[in-house]
Design an enzyme around this catalytic site. Structure first.
Site, PDB file in Angstrom:
ATOM      1  N   ASP A  10       0.342  -7.609 -36.823  1.00  0.00           N
ATOM      2  CA  ASP A  10       0.792  -6.344 -36.187  1.00  0.00           C
ATOM      3  C   ASP A  10       0.169  -5.216 -36.666  1.00  0.00           C
ATOM      4  O   ASP A  10      -0.228  -5.034 -37.784  1.00  0.00           O
ATOM      5  CB  ASP A  10       2.409  -6.248 -36.129  1.00  0.00           C
ATOM      6  CG  ASP A  10       2.821  -4.984 -35.463  1.00  0.00           C
ATOM      7  OD1 ASP A  10       2.561  -4.768 -34.358  1.00  0.00           O
ATOM      8  OD2 ASP A  10       3.818  -4.326 -35.993  1.00  0.00           O
ATOM      9  N   ASP A  12       1.365  -1.255 -35.804  1.00  0.00           N
ATOM     10  CA  ASP A  12       2.204  -0.231 -36.034  1.00  0.00           C
ATOM     11  C   ASP A  12       3.443  -0.658 -37.154  1.00  0.00           C
ATOM     12  O   ASP A  12       4.125  -1.688 -36.685  1.00  0.00           O
ATOM     13  CB  ASP A  12       2.858   0.667 -34.871  1.00  0.00           C
ATOM     14  CG  ASP A  12       1.663   1.274 -33.965  1.00  0.00           C
ATOM     15  OD1 ASP A  12       1.183   2.420 -34.465  1.00  0.00           O
ATOM     16  OD2 ASP A  12       1.084   0.782 -33.056  1.00  0.00           O
ATOM     17  N   GLY A  45       1.511  -4.555 -29.874  1.00  0.00           N
ATOM     18  CA  GLY A  45       1.853  -3.784 -28.487  1.00  0.00           C
ATOM     19  C   GLY A  45       1.086  -3.008 -27.969  1.00  0.00           C
ATOM     20  O   GLY A  45       1.467  -2.419 -26.638  1.00  0.00           O
ATOM     21  N   LYS A 174       3.998 -12.246 -28.161  1.00  0.00           N
ATOM     22  CA  LYS A 174       2.705 -12.458 -29.020  1.00  0.00           C
ATOM     23  C   LYS A 174       2.639 -14.029 -29.583  1.00  0.00           C
ATOM     24  O   LYS A 174       1.845 -14.511 -30.122  1.00  0.00           O
ATOM     25  CB  LYS A 174       3.129 -11.743 -30.301  1.00  0.00           C
ATOM     26  CG  LYS A 174       2.919 -10.145 -30.214  1.00  0.00           C
ATOM     27  CD  LYS A 174       3.002  -9.400 -31.455  1.00  0.00           C
ATOM     28  CE  LYS A 174       3.178  -7.993 -31.077  1.00  0.00           C
ATOM     29  NZ  LYS A 174       3.046  -7.183 -32.411  1.00  0.00           N
ATOM     30  N   ASP A 197       7.119  -6.323 -37.706  1.00  0.00           N
ATOM     31  CA  ASP A 197       8.245  -5.622 -38.296  1.00  0.00           C
ATOM     32  C   ASP A 197       9.320  -5.495 -37.184  1.00  0.00           C
ATOM     33  O   ASP A 197      10.575  -5.050 -37.316  1.00  0.00           O
ATOM     34  CB  ASP A 197       7.851  -4.184 -38.709  1.00  0.00           C
ATOM     35  CG  ASP A 197       7.327  -3.220 -37.716  1.00  0.00           C
ATOM     36  OD1 ASP A 197       7.928  -2.378 -37.441  1.00  0.00           O
ATOM     37  OD2 ASP A 197       6.446  -3.714 -36.885  1.00  0.00           O
ATOM     38  N   SER A 198       9.147  -5.560 -35.638  1.00  0.00           N
ATOM     39  CA  SER A 198       9.787  -5.496 -34.704  1.00  0.00           C
ATOM     40  C   SER A 198      10.204  -6.724 -33.733  1.00  0.00           C
ATOM     41  O   SER A 198       9.449  -7.864 -34.058  1.00  0.00           O
ATOM     42  CB  SER A 198       9.274  -4.473 -33.769  1.00  0.00           C
ATOM     43  OG  SER A 198       9.111  -3.027 -34.414  1.00  0.00           O
ATOM     44  N   ASN A 200       9.088  -7.391 -30.988  1.00  0.00           N
ATOM     45  CA  ASN A 200       8.055  -7.962 -30.360  1.00  0.00           C
ATOM     46  C   ASN A 200       7.273  -8.901 -31.213  1.00  0.00           C
ATOM     47  O   ASN A 200       6.159  -9.838 -30.798  1.00  0.00           O
ATOM     48  CB  ASN A 200       7.315  -7.066 -29.610  1.00  0.00           C
ATOM     49  CG  ASN A 200       6.676  -5.985 -30.592  1.00  0.00           C
ATOM     50  OD1 ASN A 200       6.920  -6.009 -31.736  1.00  0.00           O
ATOM     51  ND2 ASN A 200       5.656  -5.291 -30.226  1.00  0.00           N
TER      52      ASN A 200
END
Length: 248
Positions: A10, A12, A45, A174, A197-198, A200
């Site tokens: 990822d 961000d 994302g 993903k 981290d999120s 998604n």
């Protein structure tokens, strides 16, 4: 070197610090992974145009690229492998929901660019839509929007921040994108590492051989991960490569 052949990162909150920069330490260890034969794949994302400069700066000009949460998979930059769009009718409905919550920000990715609350294209079929999003720091408003979305069919809901909701076509994550990339490079999901981290990132973290949550990840992501690394301000990506991918 370990037995992992694909490293899906990822951007961000993961590879990038809070100033949207890649640290020299992360860049150095990503380069070492590539030199050892590991395919490094950006999995974000963000849209293609926003993700591409980071992939290029990392030297990933020949590597697969996953953008808009799996809505597009590029065999390599400039060579599209698969694109999955949101229907025009779904996006118009998502937009009408946004208008019912005027305090919230909204945006939508399309193949023609990004549209948002300040710049909306209107009811036209001339756009191929990829992802829709809502943002509000009032969690009650965000919860109300999510509750309505959960009653709809054909949507995949996630987030890239505790203050947003990201909407893709059902089944587009993903995780499904990384599985497709595994097929492209000839490895299995058991040989893949996903770091994020999120929400998604959560499906991918659960699906691969090693799922890694950042130290700054949302609690649900940490709970679903195999391991938790340092934060995006502590070169957590470099730690993963050193400890688990290269094992040096």
């Amino acid at each position: 070197m370990g037995h992992y052949r694909l490293l899906a990162l990822d951007l961000d909150g993961t590879t990038l610090n809070d100033r949207s920069e890649i640290s020299e330490t992360n860049r150095e260890w990503i380069a070492k992974a590539r030199e050892a034969g590991v395919t490094v794949c950006v999995s974000t994302g963000r849209g293609y145009d926003s993700a591409l400069p980071f992939a290029e700066w990392l030297g990933l000009g020949e590597s697969p690229l996953i953008v808009v949460n799996g809505g597009e998979i590029w065999r390599k930059p400039g060579e599209l492998h698969r694109r999955t769009t949101l229907s025009h009718e779904k996006v118009m409905k998502l937009h009408r929901l946004a208008e019912r919550h005027p305090e919230a920000w909204f945006w939508a990715y399309s193949t023609q660019g990004i549209y948002n609350k300040e710049r909306w294209i209107g009811d036209t079929y001339a756009v191929d839509w990829l992802k829709f999003g809502y943002y509000d720091e009032n969690l009650e408003t965000l919860a109300a929007i999510r509750t309505e979305l959960e009653a709809w069919e054909g949507l995949e809901l996630s987030n890239s921040s505790p203050f947003n909701i990201e909407v893709n076509p059902a089944g587009i994550t993903k995780a499904t994108a990384i599985e497709e990339v595994c097929g492209l490079i000839g490895c299995t999901m058991a040989e893949a590492v996903a770091v994020g981290d999120s929400l998604n990132d959560l499906a991918a973290i659960k699906a691969v051989g090693l799922g890694v949550a950042m130290g700054n990840a949302q609690d649900e992501v940490k709970a679903g991960a195999d391991v938790v690394t340092g934060s995006n301000l502590e070169d957590g990506v470099a730690q993963v490569i050193r400890q688990y991918v290269l094992r040096v």
